[in-house]
Design an enzyme around this catalytic site. Structure first.
Site, PDB file in Angstrom:
ATOM      1  NE  ARG A 177      -0.166  -7.412   4.350  1.00  0.00           N
ATOM      2  CZ  ARG A 177      -0.233  -7.442   3.022  1.00  0.00           C
ATOM      3  NH1 ARG A 177       0.865  -7.645   2.314  1.00  0.00           N
ATOM      4  NH2 ARG A 177      -1.373  -7.247   2.394  1.00  0.00           N
ATOM      5  CB  SER A 227      -6.504  -6.743   6.646  1.00  0.00           C
ATOM      6  OG  SER A 227      -7.111  -6.389   5.427  1.00  0.00           O
ATOM      7  CD  GLU A 297      -1.997  -7.333   7.588  1.00  0.00           C
ATOM      8  OE1 GLU A 297      -1.896  -6.230   7.042  1.00  0.00           O
ATOM      9  OE2 GLU A 297      -2.604  -8.299   7.075  1.00  0.00           O
TER      10      GLU A 297
END
Length: 302
Positions: A177, A227, A297
């Protein structure tokens, strides 16, 4: 004439679509957030370059978005310009038999369908991820054992002054990420991926399988940013949250989803403040019980 007014006039002159007081709840998958003073949608890489240069000249900080699938915009809105990379930069073409080049505004699902049409395999993991190709590079998006760094060759970009450049896969410094683009503030304009020849029916079956898994396990019918937390090393965020008995936990209209605890959803007219408060509550409760601090995230702006 204010700086914002001058920028609006300039953006229109170079062919951008412009919205004053744009409700960011309509431009993010969380469906929350206040208004942006000005939202501009460049219809070409040249227009984007000119707009970035103008922002630099006027000392205006632009906020760059794609599909808004990983963003949480403050309820107070954004007192600046938001530049949306969308259908004006969404061309797609074959460079050679297995290499595809596309604009950063193209959706990941459209890239997957194009690959299917051409009988190219390798990008199936991205089918159903609601982001744009530029956003996928920015976050090194991934699922089901695949991620963008597995297929990327290079990206073209514009720096903060609108100057063009290009980075190879190695130069993008892709990790879990993360990418160099999260650090340097450059705007991805073109994405090049290398796939491999495959059987169309096998590719289709894999895409349908992944999409079916998403539908069965994720709350796709509710507004969310996917998420909510990054995967802690050696663990799964959703499993930790469920283990702590937090499924269904609510703050205002935000809720830890009953189907997948790794998703915080907008269940009933949530505000961004509700989501932020729930994120912090989940973090604290999981840390108290497991000693693991979950890292969000989602990206909060401004």
């Amino acid at each position: 004439m204010s700086r914002a007014e001058k920028l609006e006039v300039f953006a229109r002159e170079i062919g951008c679509r412009v919205t004053l007081g744009a409700p960011m709840s309509e431009y993010t998958t969380f469906k929350t957030g206040g208004n942006a003073a000005l939202l501009a949608e460049p219809q070409s890489e040249k227009a984007l370059s000119l707009l970035l240069a103008k922002c630099e000249e006027e000392n205006i900080k632009p906020y760059i978005i794609g599909n808004g699938s990983n963003l949480l915009v403050d309820d107070g809105g954004i007192d600046s310009v938001v530049i949306k990379i969308g259908d004006g930069l969404s061309d797609i073409r074959l460079v050679d038999e297995t290499t595809v080049e596309c604009g950063a505004g193209l959706s990941l699902s459209r890239l997957c369908r194009f690959a299917l049409e051409k009988g190219l395999s390798g990008i199936e993991f991205a089918f159903g991820i609601p982001g744009s190709c530029g956003g996928a590079v920015f976050m090194n998006a991934g699922a089901y054992g695949g991620e963008m760094k597995d297929v990327l060759v290079s990206c073209r970009h514009l720096d903060k002054k609108g100057n063009p450049g290009e980075l190879s896969l190695e130069e993008m410094a892709l990790g879990y990420r993360k990418s160099i683009y999260r650090e340097n503030g450059y705007v991805v304009t073109m994405v090049r991926v290398r796939l491999r020849k495959g059987d169309r029916e096998e590719i289709r079956a894999k895409m349908e399988d992944y999409l079916g898994r998403r539908k069965s396990k994720q709350p796709l019918e509710l507004p969310s940013a996917g998420s909510t937390f990054k995967r802690p090393e050696g663990h799964f965020a959703g499993a930790l949250i469920e283990q702590c008995g937090l499924k269904g936990l609510r703050v205002g209209g935000a809720q830890v989803n009953d189907k997948h605890a790794g998703f915080i959803v907008n269940n009933a007219n949530a505000t961004s403040a509700d989501v932020v408060a729930l994120i912090k509550l989940v973090q604290q409760k999981v840390f108290d019980e497991t000693g693991i601090m979950l890292e969000p995230e989602v990206i909060k702006i401004p």
